[in-house]
Design an enzyme around this catalytic site. Structure first.
Site, short mmCIF file in Angstrom:
data_model
loop_
_atom_site.label_atom_id
_atom_site.label_comp_id
_atom_site.label_asym_id
_atom_site.label_seq_id
_atom_site.Cartn_x
_atom_site.Cartn_y
_atom_site.Cartn_z
N SER A 149 -46.44 32.55 5.63
CA SER A 149 -45.37 33.49 5.99
C SER A 149 -44.59 33.96 4.76
O SER A 149 -44.41 33.20 3.80
CB SER A 149 -44.40 32.83 6.97
OG SER A 149 -45.04 32.56 8.20
N GLU A 264 -55.71 24.10 14.70
CA GLU A 264 -54.48 23.51 15.22
C GLU A 264 -54.83 22.50 16.32
O GLU A 264 -55.78 22.68 17.07
CB GLU A 264 -53.58 24.61 15.82
CG GLU A 264 -53.02 25.57 14.79
CD GLU A 264 -51.80 25.03 14.08
OE1 GLU A 264 -51.43 23.86 14.31
OE2 GLU A 264 -51.20 25.78 13.30
#
Length: 410
Positions: A149, A264
């Site tokens: 990010s 994940e």
């Protein structure tokens, strides 16, 4: 679906329980007043990446002893091949291991390095990269943080602007990353950089790994609304990164990153954590002390708690379904987004239910004298970020719509 353990899974579950009882350090105790991370799979009172470098000798030694005990079994990275320090367990046995650790309220070890970066290197890394990094992750000797990010490029990750220019055998990297979970405690970083500014935004991106102590790297912790610092912003000022640290091909890092995010976890840790939090709430409300603080409309509260319990069971089944996809040889795609979105929104509903159970007393922040030690006051603040950690719910809905339901993008 029948989620009952097979004989093999039942035997392994007993083995895990016995191992935890025998090997978890007795002096490595939870510190419920020290909050470092908002990740839903963390065990309350523990944060292994922080504990391993704690100023408290008992906490530091406990974290390292626990890591060694797990590493000796290959259980820091249970699904990895044994040649890199794993245990070669099936996806279902790895699920059982994680579930039992969460139910015993003992911390997992090595977080992002073990479940996200490691599998990415196994899929895309060179032999040299695997040999250098995987054993150290599997032994609990190196921790990692994810630099994806950026300011202005969080949910729209492909709009990242951190630039990498090739200079001989190095890339020279300049830019900024933000919301990097536990970045201030990481030994290594993996980052996405733009190597071709003229290419379409999903192309021209490259995946690099770098030592966090490299000259030009500055890590600044970010304080959240609770007053803790679970993440950081990272500044990269003409940082030289060897080309040998590139994972995958130049300008094709987007595809490497998407594979990384598919690793994940199924979400069992979050399910168990929420289940335990709800059980603790019910036990407290039934106690004499709890009766002093509970709000007046107990009937409505009972209905809210029943809904949360049902929703947690749904989350558990979603986690089991996701791991069954992995066990069948598949890679969870939209299933991971379903888990992420549902679990994040459920965590927020649970936090609101628990806090509202105490009416005006839910505003008490100091733990001493507060109902249930202000657990739900803190959880309510913690849960605010749940719907954008790991991808906003809007992004998750887009993934579910296009990849899961086959709907058009426009």
């Amino acid at each position: 679906m029948n989620w009952e353990d097979s004989p093999e899974e039942a035997a392994f579950r007993r083995e895990v329980r016995a191992f935890i009882g025998e090997h978890f350090p007795a002096d490595y105790v939870p510190d419920h007043d020290d909050e470092h991370s908002m990740e839903p799979e963390d065990v309350w009172g523990y944060n292994w990446p922080v504990d391993r470098v704690s100023d408290d000798p008992a906490r530091r030694d406990g974290a390292r002893k626990w890591a060694k005990a797990l590493a000796d079994k290959g259980w820091i990275t249970p699904h990895w091949p044994t040649e890199y320090g794993g245990a070669g367990l099936s996806a279902l046995l790895e699920f059982v291991l994680q579930e039992e650790m969460m139910r015993a309220r003992v911390p997992t070890v090595n977080g992002i390095g073990a479940f996200l970066l490691g599998p990415t290197l196994l899929a895309h890394g060179t032999d040299e990269q695997k040999a250098e990094h995987l054993p150290r992750i599997a032994r609990g000797e190196a921790t990692w943080a994810q630099g994806f990010s950026e300011p202005g490029a969080g949910s729209d990750l492909a709009s990242l602007r951190t630039r990498a220019v090739r200079d001989g055998d190095d890339y020279v990297v300049t830019g900024q990353k933000v919301w990097t979970s536990l970045g201030q405690y990481a030994d290594w970083l993996f980052v996405l950089v733009r190597t071709d500014p003229e290419a379409p935004k999903h192309k021209g991106i490259t995946f690099l790994v770098l030592d966090a102590k490299t000259e030009g790297v500055t890590v600044r912790p970010i304080t959240d609304i609770r007053g803790s610092a679970p993440f950081a912003e990272i500044f990269l000022d003409e940082v030289r990164v060897p080309v040998a640290n590139r994972v995958g091909e130049e300008n094709k890092g987007w595809y490497v990153a998407m594979d990384a995010l598919s690793f994940e976890r199924a979400g069992i840790g979050a399910c168990v954590k929420m289940e335990q939090a709800l059980a603790d709430l019910v036990t407290y409300l039934r106690s004499e002390e709890g009766k002093r603080f509970v709000r007046a409309d107990r009937g409505a509260l009972r209905h809210e708690i029943a809904r949360r319990y049902t929703e947690i069971r749904v989350a558990y089944n979603l986690a089991r379904y996701t791991v069954s996809v992995q066990a069948g040889g598949g890679v969870p795609g939209y299933e991971a987004s379903v888990n992420q979105m549902y679990g994040a929104e459920l965590l927020q509903r649970l936090a609101r239910t628990g806090a509202s159970a105490f009416g005006p007393f839910s505003q008490l922040w100091q733990r001493d004298g507060a109902p249930l030690h202000a657990t739900y006051a803190h959880l309510r603040a913690d849960a605010v970020a749940a719907t954008f950690l790991g991808g906003t719910t809007e992004i998750q809905r887009n993934v579910i719509a296009t990849r899961g339901l086959g709907l058009p993008r426009k």
